[in-house]
Every structure is written in C-alpha cells, then in structure tokens.
Design a protein around this motif. Structure first.
Motif, PDB file in Angstrom:
ATOM      1  N   THR A  28     -25.685  91.864  16.231  1.00  0.00           N
ATOM      2  CA  THR A  28     -25.171  91.971  14.863  1.00  0.00           C
ATOM      3  C   THR A  28     -24.145  93.087  14.773  1.00  0.00           C
ATOM      4  OG1 THR A  28     -27.238  91.128  13.958  1.00  0.00           O
ATOM      5  CG2 THR A  28     -25.816  92.363  12.457  1.00  0.00           C
ATOM      6  N   SER A  29     -24.468  94.220  15.376  1.00  0.00           N
ATOM      7  CA  SER A  29     -23.552  95.361  15.356  1.00  0.00           C
ATOM      8  C   SER A  29     -22.240  95.026  16.049  1.00  0.00           C
ATOM      9  CB  SER A  29     -24.220  96.560  16.032  1.00  0.00           C
ATOM     10  OG  SER A  29     -23.340  97.649  16.080  1.00  0.00           O
ATOM     11  N   ARG A  30     -22.324  94.371  17.194  1.00  0.00           N
ATOM     12  CA  ARG A  30     -21.092  94.017  17.922  1.00  0.00           C
ATOM     13  C   ARG A  30     -20.221  93.058  17.121  1.00  0.00           C
ATOM     14  NH1 ARG A  30     -24.702  93.812  22.277  1.00  0.00           N
ATOM     15  NH2 ARG A  30     -24.748  91.532  22.154  1.00  0.00           N
ATOM     16  N   VAL A  31     -20.842  92.101  16.456  1.00  0.00           N
ATOM     17  CA  VAL A  31     -20.070  91.157  15.642  1.00  0.00           C
ATOM     18  C   VAL A  31     -19.436  91.882  14.458  1.00  0.00           C
ATOM     19  CG1 VAL A  31     -20.235  89.135  14.139  1.00  0.00           C
ATOM     20  CG2 VAL A  31     -21.382  89.127  16.363  1.00  0.00           C
ATOM     21  N   LEU A  32     -20.206  92.742  13.784  1.00  0.00           N
ATOM     22  CA  LEU A  32     -19.669  93.461  12.623  1.00  0.00           C
ATOM     23  C   LEU A  32     -18.528  94.399  12.995  1.00  0.00           C
ATOM     24  CD1 LEU A  32     -22.932  94.302  10.635  1.00  0.00           C
ATOM     25  CD2 LEU A  32     -21.048  92.833   9.884  1.00  0.00           C
ATOM     26  N   PRO A  38     -18.508  85.712  17.272  1.00  0.00           N
ATOM     27  CA  PRO A  38     -19.666  84.856  17.028  1.00  0.00           C
ATOM     28  C   PRO A  38     -19.335  83.385  17.297  1.00  0.00           C
ATOM     29  CG  PRO A  38     -18.658  85.467  14.951  1.00  0.00           C
ATOM     30  CD  PRO A  38     -17.917  86.215  16.026  1.00  0.00           C
ATOM     31  N   SER A  39     -20.332  82.673  17.821  1.00  0.00           N
ATOM     32  CA  SER A  39     -20.162  81.239  18.047  1.00  0.00           C
ATOM     33  C   SER A  39     -20.330  80.504  16.717  1.00  0.00           C
ATOM     34  CB  SER A  39     -21.213  80.744  19.045  1.00  0.00           C
ATOM     35  OG  SER A  39     -22.505  80.837  18.451  1.00  0.00           O
ATOM     36  N   ASP A  40     -20.036  79.219  16.736  1.00  0.00           N
ATOM     37  CA  ASP A  40     -20.234  78.408  15.528  1.00  0.00           C
ATOM     38  C   ASP A  40     -21.692  78.473  15.071  1.00  0.00           C
ATOM     39  OD1 ASP A  40     -17.584  77.766  15.888  1.00  0.00           O
ATOM     40  OD2 ASP A  40     -17.930  75.627  16.245  1.00  0.00           O
TER      41      ASP A  40
END
Length: 159
Positions: A28-32, A38-40
């Motif tokens: 979550t942190s890496r995506v934010l 993030p994948s579909d």
C-alpha cells in the motif's frame, strides 16, 4: 493521488486498506508513494476496500492510458533526447508567443552560458543556449514567470 483520496474519503488508514485487500502494508505504501504500479486487480481491490467500486473502471482506464503514454515516450526517446530537443527548438524559434514557468531555475531562454553549463554540465546546455538565441532574435514576445527563488543567491552559482 486519486488512490490516496479514496483512502481518506473512506476514512480508513493504509493499514486498514492493506488488511481489507489482503496484502502487506508495504505494498500500500509503495503504491501511494508511486514506487509500485498497481495491477488492474489491485485497483479493483482498492476501490472495493474503500467502498468506491464505481471508480474502478475509470482508474484502470487511466492507469492503462498512463502506461501507454510512458511506453510511447520511451519509444520516442530510445535513441536519446537530441531529436526531441531540436523539435522543441524549431517550435520555439517559430513561435510568436512563448510562455515559460520554472519554479527553481531561471528559464532557459534567459540563461547565460556559464549558468547553463553550471546547471546542466551536459549537451543539454547547447539546446538551452539555442533557445536563448532564438529569444534574442526578437521575432515574438516572451512573457514568463519565475519565482524569486530562481533568481536569489544561494541557489545555483555559475562557478
């Protein structure tokens, strides 16, 4: 940003989101922080966890469009930036009005040779100086905005 807004709008923390999605909080942190894409299925899970299922399709379409633009950018620049810089130089030279905004340096049109070399120390300074020469030909107007930070001492010095 939109994913962070979904989390805030849902009134949950990143840890809660991670638990709802069934993945490690680091993901979550890496995506934010835009360190991971993030994948579909990640986007669908994110939207479901935030109660925003109606936004999943738009987020997926946006992510795919961004990926396509990135791949096109990579394709155009796989042999370097020289051709793109020359294209920009030609458009600048032909422009009757050119607006520029930079937040941390003096716009390239107004940079001296020493300043550009100190700033870039690369072949890019030649392009910047060519833009500056185009501006000095007085073929159009060149309004610009630059915060005082770019012109104050203590920033980049031409030495």
């Amino acid at each position: 940003m939109r994913l962070g807004h979904l989390v805030r709008d849902a009134g949950i923390t990143g840890r809660e989101l991670s638990a709802r999605c069934g993945w490690h909080p680091a993901k979550t942190s890496r995506v934010l922080r835009a360190k991971a894409v993030p994948s579909d299925s990640d986007l669908r899970a994110w939207c479901t966890a935030c109660g925003a299922e109606d936004q999943a399709a738009d987020l997926i379409a946006t992510a795919r469009a961004v990926e396509s633009m990135y791949l096109e950018w990579r394709r155009q620049h796989r042999d370097g930036m020289r051709r793109t810089q020359h294209d920009v130089l030609a458009r600048n030279a032909a422009a009757r009005l050119c607006r520029a905004y930079t937040s941390n340096v003096i716009p390239g049109f107004f940079q001296t040779d020493d300043y550009a070399q100190a700033l870039m120390r690369s072949t890019f300074s030649c392009t910047i100086l060519s833009r500056s020469a185009a501006m000095r030909q007085e073929t159009g107007s060149w309004p610009f905005a630059s915060p005082s930070k770019a012109t104050r001492t203590g920033g980049l010095s031409p030495s």
